[in-house]
Scaffold this motif. Structure first.
Motif, PDB file in Angstrom:
ATOM      1  N   ALA A 124       0.765  -1.227   0.052  1.00  0.00           N
ATOM      2  CA  ALA A 124      -0.068   0.059  -0.120  1.00  0.00           C
ATOM      3  C   ALA A 124       0.909   1.258  -0.023  1.00  0.00           C
ATOM      4  O   ALA A 124       0.631   2.068  -0.798  1.00  0.00           O
ATOM      5  CB  ALA A 124      -0.938  -0.110   1.104  1.00  0.00           C
ATOM      6  N   LEU A 125       1.884   1.348   0.872  1.00  0.00           N
ATOM      7  CA  LEU A 125       2.701   2.477   0.683  1.00  0.00           C
ATOM      8  C   LEU A 125       3.688   2.626  -0.423  1.00  0.00           C
ATOM      9  O   LEU A 125       3.855   3.495  -0.858  1.00  0.00           O
ATOM     10  CB  LEU A 125       3.701   2.212   2.117  1.00  0.00           C
ATOM     11  N   SER A 126       4.108   1.424  -1.173  1.00  0.00           N
ATOM     12  CA  SER A 126       4.846   1.361  -2.478  1.00  0.00           C
ATOM     13  C   SER A 126       3.671   2.264  -3.524  1.00  0.00           C
ATOM     14  O   SER A 126       4.105   3.120  -4.296  1.00  0.00           O
ATOM     15  CB  SER A 126       5.313   0.096  -2.761  1.00  0.00           C
ATOM     16  N   TYR A 127       2.407   1.833  -3.548  1.00  0.00           N
ATOM     17  CA  TYR A 127       1.425   2.390  -4.373  1.00  0.00           C
ATOM     18  C   TYR A 127       1.524   3.913  -4.152  1.00  0.00           C
ATOM     19  O   TYR A 127       1.353   4.728  -5.057  1.00  0.00           O
ATOM     20  CB  TYR A 127       0.240   1.643  -4.277  1.00  0.00           C
ATOM     21  N   ASP A 128       1.310   4.234  -3.003  1.00  0.00           N
ATOM     22  CA  ASP A 128       1.360   5.645  -2.603  1.00  0.00           C
ATOM     23  C   ASP A 128       2.285   6.339  -3.247  1.00  0.00           C
ATOM     24  O   ASP A 128       2.351   7.519  -3.547  1.00  0.00           O
ATOM     25  CB  ASP A 128       0.861   5.705  -1.081  1.00  0.00           C
ATOM     26  N   ARG A 129       3.638   5.877  -2.924  1.00  0.00           N
ATOM     27  CA  ARG A 129       4.867   6.545  -3.675  1.00  0.00           C
ATOM     28  C   ARG A 129       4.745   6.688  -5.135  1.00  0.00           C
ATOM     29  O   ARG A 129       5.129   7.572  -5.877  1.00  0.00           O
ATOM     30  CB  ARG A 129       5.935   5.791  -2.936  1.00  0.00           C
ATOM     31  N   LEU A 130       4.247   5.603  -5.753  1.00  0.00           N
ATOM     32  CA  LEU A 130       4.205   5.512  -7.399  1.00  0.00           C
ATOM     33  C   LEU A 130       3.273   6.566  -7.714  1.00  0.00           C
ATOM     34  O   LEU A 130       3.755   7.308  -8.738  1.00  0.00           O
ATOM     35  CB  LEU A 130       3.637   3.907  -7.659  1.00  0.00           C
ATOM     36  N   VAL A 131       2.184   6.631  -7.353  1.00  0.00           N
ATOM     37  CA  VAL A 131       1.202   7.757  -7.796  1.00  0.00           C
ATOM     38  C   VAL A 131       1.823   9.157  -7.359  1.00  0.00           C
ATOM     39  O   VAL A 131       1.641  10.040  -8.202  1.00  0.00           O
ATOM     40  CB  VAL A 131      -0.202   7.355  -7.263  1.00  0.00           C
ATOM     41  N   ALA A 132       2.228   9.324  -6.244  1.00  0.00           N
ATOM     42  CA  ALA A 132       2.662  10.556  -5.735  1.00  0.00           C
ATOM     43  C   ALA A 132       3.876  11.103  -6.524  1.00  0.00           C
ATOM     44  O   ALA A 132       3.733  12.372  -6.892  1.00  0.00           O
ATOM     45  CB  ALA A 132       3.084  10.552  -4.231  1.00  0.00           C
ATOM     46  N   LEU A 222       9.304  -3.904  -6.155  1.00  0.00           N
ATOM     47  CA  LEU A 222      10.200  -3.727  -6.997  1.00  0.00           C
ATOM     48  C   LEU A 222       9.872  -3.026  -8.398  1.00  0.00           C
ATOM     49  O   LEU A 222      10.503  -2.354  -8.835  1.00  0.00           O
ATOM     50  CB  LEU A 222      10.926  -5.009  -7.412  1.00  0.00           C
ATOM     51  N   PHE A 223       8.561  -3.471  -8.907  1.00  0.00           N
ATOM     52  CA  PHE A 223       8.215  -2.940 -10.027  1.00  0.00           C
ATOM     53  C   PHE A 223       7.666  -1.507  -9.886  1.00  0.00           C
ATOM     54  O   PHE A 223       7.962  -0.694 -10.791  1.00  0.00           O
ATOM     55  CB  PHE A 223       6.689  -3.662 -10.358  1.00  0.00           C
ATOM     56  N   THR A 224       7.207  -1.153  -8.838  1.00  0.00           N
ATOM     57  CA  THR A 224       6.942   0.258  -8.700  1.00  0.00           C
ATOM     58  C   THR A 224       8.209   1.180  -8.407  1.00  0.00           C
ATOM     59  O   THR A 224       8.070   2.286  -8.980  1.00  0.00           O
ATOM     60  CB  THR A 224       6.066   0.422  -7.411  1.00  0.00           C
ATOM     61  N   TYR A 225       9.382   0.639  -7.907  1.00  0.00           N
ATOM     62  CA  TYR A 225      10.556   1.463  -7.822  1.00  0.00           C
ATOM     63  C   TYR A 225      11.237   1.522  -9.162  1.00  0.00           C
ATOM     64  O   TYR A 225      11.801   2.614  -9.682  1.00  0.00           O
ATOM     65  CB  TYR A 225      11.221   0.992  -6.716  1.00  0.00           C
ATOM     66  N   VAL A 226      10.945   0.488  -9.895  1.00  0.00           N
ATOM     67  CA  VAL A 226      11.504   0.412 -11.267  1.00  0.00           C
ATOM     68  C   VAL A 226      10.818   1.485 -12.083  1.00  0.00           C
ATOM     69  O   VAL A 226      11.420   2.385 -12.875  1.00  0.00           O
ATOM     70  CB  VAL A 226      11.704  -1.071 -11.961  1.00  0.00           C
ATOM     71  N   SER A 227       9.453   1.519 -12.174  1.00  0.00           N
ATOM     72  CA  SER A 227       8.662   2.633 -12.826  1.00  0.00           C
ATOM     73  C   SER A 227       9.143   3.891 -12.287  1.00  0.00           C
ATOM     74  O   SER A 227       9.005   4.770 -13.266  1.00  0.00           O
ATOM     75  CB  SER A 227       7.321   2.276 -12.434  1.00  0.00           C
ATOM     76  N   ILE A 228       9.267   4.185 -11.156  1.00  0.00           N
ATOM     77  CA  ILE A 228       9.514   5.612 -10.445  1.00  0.00           C
ATOM     78  C   ILE A 228      10.938   5.769 -10.995  1.00  0.00           C
ATOM     79  O   ILE A 228      10.962   6.655 -11.574  1.00  0.00           O
ATOM     80  CB  ILE A 228       9.482   5.488  -8.925  1.00  0.00           C
ATOM     81  N   GLY A 229      11.976   4.840 -10.928  1.00  0.00           N
ATOM     82  CA  GLY A 229      13.252   5.332 -11.423  1.00  0.00           C
ATOM     83  C   GLY A 229      13.164   5.670 -13.074  1.00  0.00           C
ATOM     84  O   GLY A 229      13.975   6.723 -13.381  1.00  0.00           O
ATOM     85  N   TYR A 230      12.658   4.909 -13.689  1.00  0.00           N
ATOM     86  CA  TYR A 230      12.521   5.043 -15.035  1.00  0.00           C
ATOM     87  C   TYR A 230      11.930   6.294 -15.666  1.00  0.00           C
ATOM     88  O   TYR A 230      12.263   7.360 -16.482  1.00  0.00           O
ATOM     89  CB  TYR A 230      11.609   4.081 -15.819  1.00  0.00           C
ATOM     90  N   SER A 231      10.748   6.658 -14.724  1.00  0.00           N
ATOM     91  CA  SER A 231       9.769   7.991 -14.887  1.00  0.00           C
ATOM     92  C   SER A 231      10.776   9.269 -14.632  1.00  0.00           C
ATOM     93  O   SER A 231      10.634  10.127 -15.128  1.00  0.00           O
ATOM     94  CB  SER A 231       8.657   7.883 -14.142  1.00  0.00           C
ATOM     95  N   LEU A 232      11.611   9.233 -13.597  1.00  0.00           N
ATOM     96  CA  LEU A 232      12.133  10.196 -13.044  1.00  0.00           C
ATOM     97  C   LEU A 232      13.506  10.473 -14.020  1.00  0.00           C
ATOM     98  O   LEU A 232      13.865  11.588 -14.306  1.00  0.00           O
ATOM     99  CB  LEU A 232      12.811  10.010 -11.657  1.00  0.00           C
TER     100      LEU A 232
END
Length: 311
Positions: A124-132, A222-232
């Motif tokens: 739940a917290l990783s999804y929050d960070r992904l959207v934010a 791990l998928f959320t943080y890969v997505s965050i890294g790619y987007s940034l």
């Protein structure tokens, strides 16, 4: 529980022991110091998680969807440590290693629920960070109080249902051999292996539970943080990337503290001496609830600012 038994036929009877014997830490020299260490971790965990829950309740600026998940994590950590550590100390420190059959299943039920909810709460917290970070303009719409309460509530229902199935299947088993559990609590895997009738359903559950409760949440995180890294890397400046990473620091530390010890222990399980494995597993159950509130208080600016305002 009766539902599982009636499905097998009314004429089937099960040999259930009056009690189980937990002998997890036997033969370890100077083990009394480890029990003192566990007690110290428990006190720190109780005080830290209660402090986080009180701060979130009192600070108006923390009444956001993200801190609904943080509050739930603190509650689960507090509840899980309180369900596990006092009973472990009672069993081993005061030599009350004979635990009644029903008490053992109840002990397992609450321990499994809390350990499972810790992993799902990190989802739940990783999804929050992904959207934010990736969809900041849509954050207020996508991550609402109603959504977070629904997500956390669905996790609770799922975990309770799965744990009830796992514990309920154990009531189908007959125990006509040993009743000694070589673990630090009423471990599901240790119990079904003691059965003298067909334990295939429990064996299947023992393979499915780690996949659903451990590996799938880890893959999603791990998928959320890969997505965050790619987007940034595509759209943000270095300063914006650094700011975004700082907002994820606390969550990344929680993920590392929870998952890395479990993965190492399960990967090297056959190579680790049994007593060392039991100590490692017991620490993986106690360390995250102890360190989570410390990490959030020290690494999260909103909580540090709220503490300054309150005091």
């Amino acid at each position: 529980m009766d539902l599982f038994n009636s499905a097998l036929g009314r004429n089937i009877t099960f040999v259930r022991p009056e009690y189980f014997i937990i002998r997890g830490f036997s033969g370890i020299p100077n083990i009394i110091y480890y029990y003192i260490f566990l007690f110290f971790l428990y006190i720190v965990s109780v005080l830290g998680n209660m402090a986080v829950m009180v701060i979130i309740c009192l600070a108006h600026n923390l009444r956001t969807p993200k801190y609904v998940a943080v509050f739930n994590l603190a509650f689960v950590d507090l509840f899980g440590c309180s369900a596990l550590v006092p009973k472990v100390l009672d069993i081993f420190l005061f030599e009350h290693d004979y635990i009644p059959y029903n008490d053992c299943l109840t002990f397992m039920f609450f321990c499994f629920i809390c350990l499972s909810m810790q992993a799902l709460n990190l989802v739940a917290l990783s999804y929050d960070r992904l959207v934010a970070i990736i969809f900041p303009l849509h954050y207020q719409v996508k991550v609402t109080h109603r959504f977070m309460f629904s997500l956390i509530g669905s996790f609770w229902v799922f975990v309770v249902a799965v744990t009830l199935i796992a514990v309920g299947l154990l009531t189908r088993l007959s125990f006509c051999k040993s009743v000694v559990i070589n673990s630090y609590f009423c471990d599901h895997g240790q119990i079904y292996r003691l059965a003298c009738n067909d334990n295939t359903p429990s064996l299947v559950i023992s393979f499915l539970l780690p996949v659903v409760i451990l590996w799938l949440p880890l893959v999603f995180i791990l998928f959320t943080y890969v997505s965050i890294g790619y987007s940034l890397s595509k759209v943000a400046t270095f300063r914006e990337r650094l700011k975004a990473v700082k907002t994820c620091t606390a969550h990344l530390l929680l993920v590392a503290i929870y998952f890395i010890p479990i993965i190492i222990t399960f990967t090297l399980m056959d190579k680790i001496q049994p007593n060392a494995r039991i100590i490692n597993l017991s620490l993986t159950s106690v360390f995250p609830p102890t360190l989570n509130p410390i990490i959030y208080v020290l690494q999260t600016q909103e909580i540090k600012q709220s503490v300054k305002r309150l005091f």
